[in-house]
Every structure is written in C-alpha cells, then in structure tokens.
Design an enzyme around this catalytic site. Sequence first.
Site, PDB file in Angstrom:
ATOM      1  CE  LYS A 284      -0.090   5.692   7.717  1.00 57.88           C
ATOM      2  NZ  LYS A 284      -1.487   6.019   7.514  1.00 57.88           N
TER       3      LYS A 284
ATOM      4  CG  PHE B 267      -1.888   1.188   1.183  1.00 56.39           C
ATOM      5  CD1 PHE B 267      -3.096   1.078   0.499  1.00 56.39           C
ATOM      6  CD2 PHE B 267      -1.572   2.405   1.775  1.00 56.39           C
ATOM      7  CE1 PHE B 267      -3.978   2.161   0.436  1.00 56.39           C
ATOM      8  CE2 PHE B 267      -2.445   3.488   1.711  1.00 56.39           C
ATOM      9  CZ  PHE B 267      -3.655   3.365   1.038  1.00 56.39           C
TER      10      PHE B 267
ATOM     11  CG  ASP C 199       5.695   3.852   1.490  1.00 53.25           C
ATOM     12  OD1 ASP C 199       5.788   4.595   2.487  1.00 53.25           O
ATOM     13  OD2 ASP C 199       4.655   3.757   0.810  1.00 53.25           O
TER      14      ASP C 199
HETATM   15  C1  LIG Z   1       3.128   2.628   3.591  1.00 54.61           C
HETATM   16  C2  LIG Z   1       2.195   3.736   3.231  1.00 54.61           C
HETATM   17  N1  LIG Z   1       2.494   4.546   2.204  1.00 54.61           N
HETATM   18  C3  LIG Z   1       1.700   5.567   1.853  1.00 54.61           C
HETATM   19  C4  LIG Z   1       0.524   5.828   2.534  1.00 54.61           C
HETATM   20  C5  LIG Z   1      -0.351   6.974   2.116  1.00 54.61           C
HETATM   21  O1  LIG Z   1      -0.320   7.979   3.063  1.00 54.61           O
HETATM   22  P1  LIG Z   1      -1.453   9.130   3.092  1.00 54.61           P
HETATM   23  O2  LIG Z   1      -2.719   8.468   3.520  1.00 54.61           O
HETATM   24  O3  LIG Z   1      -0.918  10.126   4.082  1.00 54.61           O
HETATM   25  O4  LIG Z   1      -1.525   9.710   1.720  1.00 54.61           O
HETATM   26  C6  LIG Z   1       0.173   5.020   3.617  1.00 54.61           C
HETATM   27  C7  LIG Z   1      -1.076   5.261   4.362  1.00 54.61           C
HETATM   28  O5  LIG Z   1      -1.587   4.446   5.082  1.00 54.61           O
HETATM   29  C8  LIG Z   1       1.024   3.941   3.976  1.00 54.61           C
HETATM   30  O6  LIG Z   1       0.725   3.124   5.003  1.00 54.61           O
END
Ligand SMILES: Cc1ncc(COP(=O)(O)O)c(C=O)c1O
Length: 364
Positions: free
Chosen positions: A223, A109, A194
């Site tokens: 986050k 994700f 990520d």
């Molecule tokens: C690993 C990862 N990358 C990207 C995102 C996307 O972040 P945002 O919701 O702040 O756009 C998330 C959100 O849960 C995530 O867990």
Amino acid sequence: MRGSVATLWDDEGNEYIDCGASFGVGNLGHCHPAVAEAIASQARELIHVGPTFGTPAKAAFTEKLLSVAPRNLRRVFLSNSGSEAVEAAIKFARASTGRTGIVAAMRGFHGRTMGALSATWRREFREPFEPLVPGFTHVPFNDIEALRKAVTPDTAAVILEAVQGEGGVHVASPEYLPAAREICDAAGALLILDEVQTGMGRTGRMFAIERWGVLPDLLTLAKSLAGGVPIGATLATEAVEQGFKGSHNSTFGGNPLACAAGTAALDVTVRERLWERADRLGTWAMDELRALDAPGVREVRGLGLIIGIELRGKAAPVLEALQEEGVIAIGGGSSVVRLLPPLVIPEEQWTRAIEALGRAMRNG
Ligand SMILES: Cc1ncc(COP(=O)(O)O)c(C=O)c1O
C-alpha cells in the site's frame, strides 16, 4: 482526476476530502512532492532492470526499510502488491518449515491471488474461485484457545493482522498477539504479521505490532510503502531465510522506480514522525465520534488513523451521504464505515470530515 495532499478533484471539478487515502495507499497524501521528485529523477536514470541486478536505488531502499523494521527482521524480498507480499510470506513459511498448514483468522483479509485468497476469510471473495490452496484453516479472531487448538505439528505459520482493516476495523486484544507468538514458538510454527494496511505509521506507531511488543518471523508490507507507486515487501528473519529451500522471484520486484519512491516516502514518514500525528488525529476523531452518541452507531473502534464506525444498518447510504458532502470514506464489511485518511491531512480538513460524518450518522 487529480489529487494533492488529502484533496481529490474529479473530472467535473468537484472537490473531495479523501478519507480513504485511496484504499490506504496515500499515507503521504496525493502527489507528495518528495515522492514525485524521486520518481522523476530516477526515471531519468533507470526505470527497470532485471531483479538479478543490484541497483543503488534498491540498496538504499532496503537499508532504509531495515532501519525502521522490527529488529529481528533482516531479510527483505520486494514485489509489487500486498497480495504478492503475502504469497511470498506463505511460500517462505512453507519452504522454510517443511510444513504445509497455514492458520488464519476469521474476518481476515490478505489479498486476492490464490494463496493470499486462501488466507482471506470472506465467502464472497473465495467461493467463485474454489477449490483454493489446501492446508488453510480459519479461527475466530482474538480467541486464544481456538488458536492454540488449531496450531498443530503440521502448521507452517499463523497469519494475522494487528488490526483487521477490510474485515471491519477489529483491533487485536492486548493479549492476543503475544499469545499467538507463544503458541507459534511452542509448536515450531512461524508468525506472519500482515501490515499491508496498518504499516508505515497508520496506527500511531511505525508498525502496529510495536504496540504489542511482539516480533514476528515474517512481516508483509505494501500500500503506502512507496508513496503511491505499486510495491510489496516481505521481511523475514535470517532463520527463515536459512531454512528456505526453493526459489522465488519477481520481474518487477525491487525495480528502481518503486525503490526510489519508497526511500523518499520512508524519509518523509520518519523525518516528520507521521505516526505521532496519526495517533493524535485519530484519538481526537474517535473521541468526537464516540461523544456523538448517535443511535445508529453500534461502536467506534480503531487505532491511530484506521477508524471503523460500526452502524446498526448498512454503511452504503452513509458513504453516499458523505460523498455528497465532499468526503470520501470506504466500507469495511457491509455495516462499517472505514476512515483511512492521509497521515498528512490538514487539521482543518480532518475536522470538516469528522463534522460531515457526524451529520451523516445523526441523519442515518
Ligand atoms: C491486510 C491486507 N493484506 C493484503 C492486502 C492485499 O493487497 P493488494 O490489494 O495490494 O494486493 C490488503 C489490501 O487491502 C490488506 O488490507
């Protein structure tokens, strides 16, 4: 609604232990006084100025972030969310390598904007918005040979999470990330890690990748990075920056308010060595949950304070039972209960939450 540390109160005055840390944002809990004070004091000085201006708040935050970042990452681009941080990483990888391919993992994700969504795996998130960005392929997570086959001379980057959070808390094997590094190097591709969800101490290290001893070319954060204020960060090597042809920017990226909050949040994390607390509380909880040996539980897995309990049935009834007991947890896929408590959660509340989970699992 209001919150303090790991406690949330709804409008009827009901009290909850927030073991989802509001989707992983609250590593420092709700309304940390150092973050609140930094926001208030910055708000009196300057809330926003266009990104072409450098500000003391941005300089201080960038310096602080680089002081804890993997040592090869010396460039920082600031934005406002995890998806934006991933978008920037994808753009930087393409514009720096002159290649188009991005290889991502199944169950991964990475966000919901079009580029980040193209790297995200789940069909329900993707299908209504197709066609997505071309050039993305997905391979089974933790399968080194599948990754080796998927990376070609047109691959700009491989993007991975060290622990797949949203996909159900799947931890990369000890060999996987070093192999991903080697595969990328052999093909001249970049490695994007990520850490939007796993960063800032959550997994028992400042960044999860430290456990694998791998240096990525690009790292995405968001986050909890600014203690609850929206922020995104894309860290890159100087080589990525030097190869970058193009332009990328964000009106609010690096705004003084988020930067002041970010400096305060990082200060607290480092001063209190919160990753050590995450390691200790997480290991204890996983031992407790495994010892329950509940028939409805398929597996308990995680790293530090990102914990997934995979059930034989659906997670939703267990999440509801927990909420009735005053504990908020979140799902991770349909059958996984995910715990992402604040790293500062008082031990007494953490014990109560794990006991409530034990009851919900035994009855579930
Ligand atoms: C690993 C990862 N990358 C990207 C995102 C996307 O972040 P945002 O919701 O702040 O756009 C998330 C959100 O849960 C995530 O867990």
